[in-house]
Design an enzyme around this catalytic site. Structure first.
Site, PDB file in Angstrom:
ATOM      1  N   SER A   1      -2.306   1.510   7.585  1.00 42.08           N
ATOM      2  CA  SER A   1      -1.836   0.650   8.634  1.00 42.08           C
ATOM      3  C   SER A   1      -1.465   1.434   9.611  1.00 42.08           C
ATOM      4  O   SER A   1      -0.431   2.148   9.596  1.00 42.08           O
ATOM      5  CB  SER A   1      -0.926  -0.268   7.944  1.00 42.08           C
ATOM      6  OG  SER A   1      -1.244  -1.268   7.529  1.00 42.08           O
TER       7      SER A   1
ATOM      8  N   HIS B   1      -6.380  -2.610  10.963  1.00 38.64           N
ATOM      9  CA  HIS B   1      -7.530  -1.731  10.234  1.00 38.64           C
ATOM     10  C   HIS B   1      -8.779  -1.772  11.086  1.00 38.64           C
ATOM     11  O   HIS B   1      -9.382  -2.556  10.957  1.00 38.64           O
ATOM     12  CB  HIS B   1      -7.569  -2.211   8.843  1.00 38.64           C
ATOM     13  CG  HIS B   1      -6.321  -2.264   7.834  1.00 38.64           C
ATOM     14  ND1 HIS B   1      -5.933  -0.981   7.238  1.00 38.64           N
ATOM     15  CD2 HIS B   1      -5.291  -2.933   7.738  1.00 38.64           C
ATOM     16  CE1 HIS B   1      -4.833  -1.210   6.675  1.00 38.64           C
ATOM     17  NE2 HIS B   1      -4.478  -2.307   6.817  1.00 38.64           N
TER      18      HIS B   1
ATOM     19  N   HIS C   1      -8.763  -3.895   1.317  1.00 41.53           N
ATOM     20  CA  HIS C   1      -7.799  -4.220   0.198  1.00 41.53           C
ATOM     21  C   HIS C   1      -8.077  -5.409  -1.019  1.00 41.53           C
ATOM     22  O   HIS C   1      -9.083  -5.961  -0.733  1.00 41.53           O
ATOM     23  CB  HIS C   1      -6.565  -4.807   0.714  1.00 41.53           C
ATOM     24  CG  HIS C   1      -5.973  -3.791   1.860  1.00 41.53           C
ATOM     25  ND1 HIS C   1      -6.334  -3.395   3.311  1.00 41.53           N
ATOM     26  CD2 HIS C   1      -4.919  -2.734   1.874  1.00 41.53           C
ATOM     27  CE1 HIS C   1      -5.652  -2.508   3.730  1.00 41.53           C
ATOM     28  NE2 HIS C   1      -4.742  -2.049   2.895  1.00 41.53           N
TER      29      HIS C   1
ATOM     30  N   TYR D   1      -6.472  -7.811  -1.725  1.00 43.30           N
ATOM     31  CA  TYR D   1      -6.215  -9.018  -1.202  1.00 43.30           C
ATOM     32  C   TYR D   1      -7.511  -9.687  -0.236  1.00 43.30           C
ATOM     33  O   TYR D   1      -7.214 -10.809  -0.148  1.00 43.30           O
ATOM     34  CB  TYR D   1      -4.782  -8.964  -0.606  1.00 43.30           C
ATOM     35  CG  TYR D   1      -4.650  -8.264   0.625  1.00 43.30           C
ATOM     36  CD1 TYR D   1      -5.314  -8.542   1.914  1.00 43.30           C
ATOM     37  CD2 TYR D   1      -3.885  -7.165   0.615  1.00 43.30           C
ATOM     38  CE1 TYR D   1      -5.185  -7.794   2.879  1.00 43.30           C
ATOM     39  CE2 TYR D   1      -3.683  -6.409   1.749  1.00 43.30           C
ATOM     40  CZ  TYR D   1      -4.328  -6.505   2.827  1.00 43.30           C
ATOM     41  OH  TYR D   1      -4.252  -5.772   3.995  1.00 43.30           O
ATOM     42  N   GLU D   2      -8.324  -8.847  -0.025  1.00 43.86           N
ATOM     43  CA  GLU D   2      -9.418  -9.474   0.715  1.00 43.86           C
ATOM     44  C   GLU D   2     -10.359 -10.223  -0.243  1.00 43.86           C
ATOM     45  O   GLU D   2     -11.389 -10.681   0.120  1.00 43.86           O
ATOM     46  CB  GLU D   2     -10.013  -8.444   1.514  1.00 43.86           C
ATOM     47  CG  GLU D   2      -9.146  -7.630   2.406  1.00 43.86           C
ATOM     48  CD  GLU D   2      -9.859  -6.647   3.367  1.00 43.86           C
ATOM     49  OE1 GLU D   2     -11.061  -6.628   3.878  1.00 43.86           O
ATOM     50  OE2 GLU D   2      -9.150  -5.509   3.036  1.00 43.86           O
TER      51      GLU D   2
ATOM     52  N   ALA E   1       0.867   2.704   4.641  1.00 39.61           N
ATOM     53  CA  ALA E   1       2.303   1.882   4.650  1.00 39.61           C
ATOM     54  C   ALA E   1       2.845   1.279   3.718  1.00 39.61           C
ATOM     55  O   ALA E   1       2.210   0.713   3.039  1.00 39.61           O
ATOM     56  CB  ALA E   1       2.155   0.733   6.101  1.00 39.61           C
TER      57      ALA E   1
ATOM     58  N   MET F   1       0.284  -2.201  -0.989  1.00 43.03           N
ATOM     59  CA  MET F   1      -0.946  -3.025  -1.519  1.00 43.03           C
ATOM     60  C   MET F   1      -2.343  -2.109  -1.528  1.00 43.03           C
ATOM     61  O   MET F   1      -3.155  -2.641  -1.269  1.00 43.03           O
ATOM     62  CB  MET F   1      -1.091  -4.231  -0.455  1.00 43.03           C
ATOM     63  CG  MET F   1       0.244  -4.899  -0.282  1.00 43.03           C
ATOM     64  SD  MET F   1      -0.206  -6.353   0.960  1.00 43.03           S
ATOM     65  CE  MET F   1       1.678  -6.762   1.361  1.00 43.03           C
ATOM     66  N   SER F   2      -2.211  -0.848  -1.573  1.00 39.01           N
ATOM     67  CA  SER F   2      -3.471  -0.067  -1.648  1.00 39.01           C
ATOM     68  C   SER F   2      -3.264   1.391  -2.387  1.00 39.01           C
ATOM     69  O   SER F   2      -2.383   1.519  -3.195  1.00 39.01           O
ATOM     70  CB  SER F   2      -3.943   0.296  -0.105  1.00 39.01           C
ATOM     71  OG  SER F   2      -2.661   1.297   0.256  1.00 39.01           O
TER      72      SER F   2
ATOM     73  N   ASN G   1       9.438   0.019   5.870  1.00 40.01           N
ATOM     74  CA  ASN G   1      10.470  -0.833   6.112  1.00 40.01           C
ATOM     75  C   ASN G   1      11.202  -0.722   4.772  1.00 40.01           C
ATOM     76  O   ASN G   1      10.580  -0.338   3.831  1.00 40.01           O
ATOM     77  CB  ASN G   1      10.058  -2.504   6.292  1.00 40.01           C
ATOM     78  CG  ASN G   1       8.900  -2.672   5.127  1.00 40.01           C
ATOM     79  OD1 ASN G   1       7.772  -2.358   5.398  1.00 40.01           O
ATOM     80  ND2 ASN G   1       9.138  -3.154   4.153  1.00 40.01           N
TER      81      ASN G   1
ATOM     82  N   HIS H   1       4.292  -8.340   9.286  1.00 31.42           N
ATOM     83  CA  HIS H   1       3.089  -7.264   9.872  1.00 31.42           C
ATOM     84  C   HIS H   1       3.422  -6.684  11.047  1.00 31.42           C
ATOM     85  O   HIS H   1       3.218  -5.411  11.054  1.00 31.42           O
ATOM     86  CB  HIS H   1       1.920  -7.951   9.311  1.00 31.42           C
ATOM     87  CG  HIS H   1       0.746  -6.926   9.446  1.00 31.42           C
ATOM     88  ND1 HIS H   1       0.558  -6.058   8.677  1.00 31.42           N
ATOM     89  CD2 HIS H   1      -0.504  -7.097  10.236  1.00 31.42           C
ATOM     90  CE1 HIS H   1      -0.499  -5.212   9.114  1.00 31.42           C
ATOM     91  NE2 HIS H   1      -1.029  -5.910   9.968  1.00 31.42           N
TER      92      HIS H   1
HETATM   93  N1  HPA Z   1       5.535  -4.326   0.489  1.00 29.85           N
HETATM   94  C1  HPA Z   1       3.978  -4.257   0.474  1.00 29.85           C
HETATM   95  N2  HPA Z   1       3.209  -3.500   1.272  1.00 29.85           N
HETATM   96  C2  HPA Z   1       3.769  -3.111   2.530  1.00 29.85           C
HETATM   97  C3  HPA Z   1       5.277  -3.318   2.790  1.00 29.85           C
HETATM   98  C4  HPA Z   1       6.045  -3.584   1.969  1.00 29.85           C
HETATM   99  O1  HPA Z   1       7.332  -3.823   2.172  1.00 29.85           O
HETATM  100  N3  HPA Z   1       5.470  -2.541   4.109  1.00 29.85           N
HETATM  101  C5  HPA Z   1       4.204  -2.243   4.319  1.00 29.85           C
HETATM  102  N4  HPA Z   1       3.442  -2.304   3.641  1.00 29.85           N
END
Ligand code: HPA
Length: 277
Positions: free
Chosen positions: A29, A60, A82, A84-85, A112, A210-211, A234, A246
């Site tokens: 990301s 992406h 990913h 989730y797709e 990320a 998530m990856s 974050n 996001h």
């Molecule tokens: N959780 C999951 N995926 C992420 C996050 C998060 O806090 N930040 C960036 N990608």
């Protein structure tokens, strides 16, 4: 699968004029601008590569770049697919498998992630030392093709100690600080709940995301050496006092592009054309 990977790798060789590549770099990301910054890069759109899945999420991109940098032939992937797709895991790991089929002995995965380790803050770059697969899914489920790798791959050093040492050298040379931590893989697309973050933290996670994990599994299956670097965009849910978005993730990722670029510029030449010793 084997034939599809060969077709995709052959297309990349023809389109880039490079018969083989050494290092694959998967850009997460907001980190995709690095692909275009590689000197003399040739880009190939994912949609032009046979059997290649095209990611759907905003932020992406969908192309790869081939470049030679300090004698190392790099295949950089801007954009990934990913879980989730809701696509098959075989699609999610297709890019990494193609890269290894195209000769890459080393796979560098970036992403990320949210931070839950006490030592982490937003903006930190973090070497992944190990992972927790909390999805209950594995890209190697199903029949095993022995041409790709063994049925039961060892994961005791999924993230190469040797490569982590080289990343530490690059960090010292470039002056870009690197933390270290364990990454926990969630399916997304929701960010985690505070309770899920606490669960992951107590299980040993410093990062949630998530990856990456399926790609590491596929790369190890095929015998490549793996390095993972997270950008902690974050503090994870519940640790952060504010809701996650996001847009914020993308913004922090963009702000980190310069540091990330300096780190990679110092790291990639160390990864060598000859691979593992
Ligand atoms: N959780 C999951 N995926 C992420 C996050 C998060 O806090 N930040 C960036 N990608």
């Amino acid at each position: 699968m084997f034939e599809q990977l060969t077709a995709a790798a052959d297309h990349i060789a023809a389109a880039t004029g490079r018969e083989s590549h050494d290092v694959a770099l998967v850009l997460g990301s907001g980190l995709s601008p690095y692909a275009a910054s590689l000197p003399g890069a040739t880009t190939v759109a994912y949609r032009d590569i046979p059997h290649f899945p095209v990611p759907t999420v905003t932020g992406h991109a969908g192309h790869l770049a081939s470049a030679e940098f300090a004698g190392v032939r790099i295949l950089a992937f801007a954009g990934r697919t990913h879980l989730y797709e809701d696509v098959p895991l075989a699609d999610i790991v297709f890019a990494v498998r193609t890269a290894v089929a195209a000769g890459c002995h080393t796979v560098v995965l970036t992403n990320a992630a949210g931070g839950c380790g006490d030592h982490l803050g937003a903006g930190d770059l973090v070497l992944i030392s190990d992972h927790l697969n909390l999805t209950g899914r594995n890209p190697l489920m199903g029949p095993n093709d022995e041409r790709l790798g063994t049925r039961f791959p060892d994961m005791s050093e999924a993230y190469s100690k040797r490569l982590r040492g080289l990343a530490r050298e690059a960090s010292a040379e470039s002056g870009v600080p690197l933390e270290e931590g364990v990454y926990a893989w969630f399916t997304g697309p929701t960010y985690e709940t505070p309770a899920e973050v606490q669960m992951a933290k107590r299980m040993g996670a410093d990062l949630v995301g998530m990856s990456t994990v399926p790609e590491v599994i596929a790369a190890r299956h095929m015998g490549a050496e793996v390095l993972g670097i997270s950008l902690c965009t974050n503090l994870a849910a519940g640790i952060s006092p504010v809701p996650l978005s996001h847009d914020e993730v993308k913004e922090v990722a963009m702000e980190a592009t310069d540091r990330f670029t300096r780190l990679l510029d110092s790291l990639l030449p160390r990864l060598g054309a000859e691979g593992r010793s």
